[in-house]
Design a protein around this motif. Structure first.
Motif, PDB file in Angstrom:
ATOM      1  N   ASN A 375       0.826  -1.211   0.000  1.00  0.00           N
ATOM      2  CA  ASN A 375       0.000   0.000   0.000  1.00  0.00           C
ATOM      3  C   ASN A 375       0.863   1.265   0.000  1.00  0.00           C
ATOM      4  O   ASN A 375       0.537   2.251  -0.671  1.00  0.00           O
ATOM      5  CB  ASN A 375      -0.930   0.008   1.209  1.00  0.00           C
ATOM      6  CG  ASN A 375      -2.117  -0.910   1.035  1.00  0.00           C
ATOM      7  OD1 ASN A 375      -2.508  -1.225  -0.084  1.00  0.00           O
ATOM      8  ND2 ASN A 375      -2.699  -1.352   2.143  1.00  0.00           N
ATOM      9  N   GLN A 379       0.715   4.102  -2.848  1.00  0.00           N
ATOM     10  CA  GLN A 379       0.380   5.494  -2.569  1.00  0.00           C
ATOM     11  C   GLN A 379       1.522   6.453  -2.899  1.00  0.00           C
ATOM     12  O   GLN A 379       1.323   7.444  -3.601  1.00  0.00           O
ATOM     13  CB  GLN A 379       0.031   5.662  -1.089  1.00  0.00           C
ATOM     14  CG  GLN A 379      -1.337   5.154  -0.710  1.00  0.00           C
ATOM     15  CD  GLN A 379      -1.585   5.373   0.778  1.00  0.00           C
ATOM     16  OE1 GLN A 379      -1.713   4.431   1.538  1.00  0.00           O
ATOM     17  NE2 GLN A 379      -1.647   6.634   1.186  1.00  0.00           N
ATOM     18  N   ARG A 386      -5.467   6.329  -1.346  1.00  0.00           N
ATOM     19  CA  ARG A 386      -5.386   5.588  -0.086  1.00  0.00           C
ATOM     20  C   ARG A 386      -6.307   4.379  -0.136  1.00  0.00           C
ATOM     21  O   ARG A 386      -7.391   4.436  -0.725  1.00  0.00           O
ATOM     22  CB  ARG A 386      -5.790   6.485   1.088  1.00  0.00           C
ATOM     23  CG  ARG A 386      -4.824   7.612   1.370  1.00  0.00           C
ATOM     24  CD  ARG A 386      -5.369   8.532   2.450  1.00  0.00           C
ATOM     25  NE  ARG A 386      -5.587   7.814   3.690  1.00  0.00           N
ATOM     26  CZ  ARG A 386      -4.662   7.600   4.626  1.00  0.00           C
ATOM     27  NH1 ARG A 386      -3.433   8.042   4.434  1.00  0.00           N
ATOM     28  NH2 ARG A 386      -4.948   6.960   5.734  1.00  0.00           N
TER      29      ARG A 386
END
Length: 398
Positions: A375, A379, A386
């Motif tokens: 993640n 991002q 998000r």
């Protein structure tokens, strides 16, 4: 990325000889055996010898301060790995000592830092909580001010090395009404303070970590690091170091990623298995003579090499995922004897594949799970949004 070999001069060769002599003297077979049995990944005798001989101070200092040069540091790191030095507690100590130097009071620095250099003091990380997972900012461990003291209540999971350390770098919540990143305060808590209980936990790979309970623990305000409710700023650099999110060194002498140690262990296990596969059996045939076996082994080694070459956070993900994928493949190639652990009679590859298989799941959660790092890459590198973790809302019937 520069993969060229660094040519060592006479002084550097002499330095390497001194390192090897020191490690051969102190990191004995008995030390390694004891480390396997305890799972501590720490040996006090070795650590104190490093302190007494000046190695810890040399690691902490810059070359201008009389510490290791960049080439010496690389030699030192590589030789420690080759000797299988129990290392994890020193790793956390280095991370925390930088924060003590930057944010600690003069009294705290004087109490702690000289004894870090001698090896008498070690420092551990008090981040994760039983219900918190990888999001350390959700800390529920409370610190309440009482005059010039603080009263701490809560618990921390996976405080590796706590039973061999003298202080914990503890994240606490000091303002439950504030937003989570504005409610945190960091402390360096002496672990011999009344109210602290350390309980050992053995993980599936045999290592020991700890759960630490804090019950009405009173500490003086001088053990606070940074301003009240500004703990996130104190924590940012240590988290970046643990996550491997730092910029690459321009001289190319640093590890490519933060998990190269684990990746190197995987490569060593694969090399041992390749040697077994190339050995003729009683009928004169080798495992490598089977095309499927050679293909699967070659594919695994290529995967390891690619993972070891991936930089920064990409390498962290690549190595941990490769270990999860490659370790069962390597065990399957060797057959039932690969399930025997190190030191067991009949272990076909000195237990390397069996240990790698048990270690692989843990390497995907050290310092945060693989999902967290994927993640972060999505991002902050790819510019994606998000992640949204809320459950889907069912559409109302028309």
């Amino acid at each position: 990325m520069d993969f060229s070999t660094v040519e060592l001069g006479a002084d550097e060769l002499a330095f390497r000889g001194g390192v090897r002599s020191f490690l051969a003297t102190h990191v004995t077979d008995d030390v390694r055996r004891r480390d396997r049995e305890t799972g501590d990944n720490f040996d006090e005798g070795v650590h104190l010898a490093m302190g007494a001989d000046g190695w810890l101070a040399a690691e902490l200092d810059t070359p201008e301060q009389g510490g290791l040069t960049r080439v010496q540091r690389r030699i030192w790191d590589l030789e420690k790995r080759r000797a299988h030095v129990p290392w994890v507690t020193w790793g956390t100590t280095i991370i925390v000592s930088k924060s003590v130097e930057q944010f600690g009071s003069p009294e705290l620095r004087e109490e702690v830092l000289p004894r870090v250099r001698s090896g008498e003091v070690r420092l551990c990380l008090g981040y994760t909580e039983p219900e918190g997972g990888s999001d350390v900012a959700t800390s529920k461990t409370r610190a309440v001010r009482d005059g010039d003291q603080w009263i701490i209540n809560g618990s921390k999971m996976f405080t590796t090395g706590a039973h061999n350390c003298q202080y914990a770098f503890l994240i606490t919540n000091t303002d439950p009404e504030a937003r989570k990143h504005k409610s945190l305060t960091m402390f360096l808590v002496p672990l011999d303070t009344p109210g602290i209980e350390i309980q050992g936990l053995r993980t599936v790979d045999g290592d020991r970590t700890n759960i630490v309970y804090y019950t009405d623990v009173r500490i003086d305000d001088r053990y606070r690091l940074g301003a009240v409710n500004n703990g996130w700023s104190v924590l940012m650099e240590p988290l970046s170091i643990e996550h491997g999110a730092l910029a690459a060194a321009p001289d190319g002498l640093a590890d490519v990623s933060v998990m190269v140690h684990q990746g190197t262990m995987m490569a060593v296990a694969a090399d041992r298995i390749a040697a077994v596969a190339a050995r003729p059996g009683p009928d004169g045939r080798r495992l490598l003579d089977d095309g499927a076996t050679s293909y699967r082994l070659g594919r695994s080694i290529a995967r390891i090499e690619a993972a070891l070459s991936a930089p920064a956070m990409f390498g962290r993900v690549a190595i941990a995922q490769a270990m999860r994928d490659v370790s069962p493949e390597l065990m399957d190639l060797l057959g039932a004897a690969a399930a025997l652990p190190v030191d067991a009679e009949g272990a076909i590859d000195a237990g390397g594949a069996e240990y790698l298989y048990r270690w692989a799941p843990l390497c995907g959660i050290y310092g945060g799970t693989l999902e967290v790092f994927r993640n972060l890459i999505a991002q902050h590198v790819l510019g994606l949004g998000r992640p949204h973790y809320a459950p889907a809302v069912a559409a109302k019937a028309g």
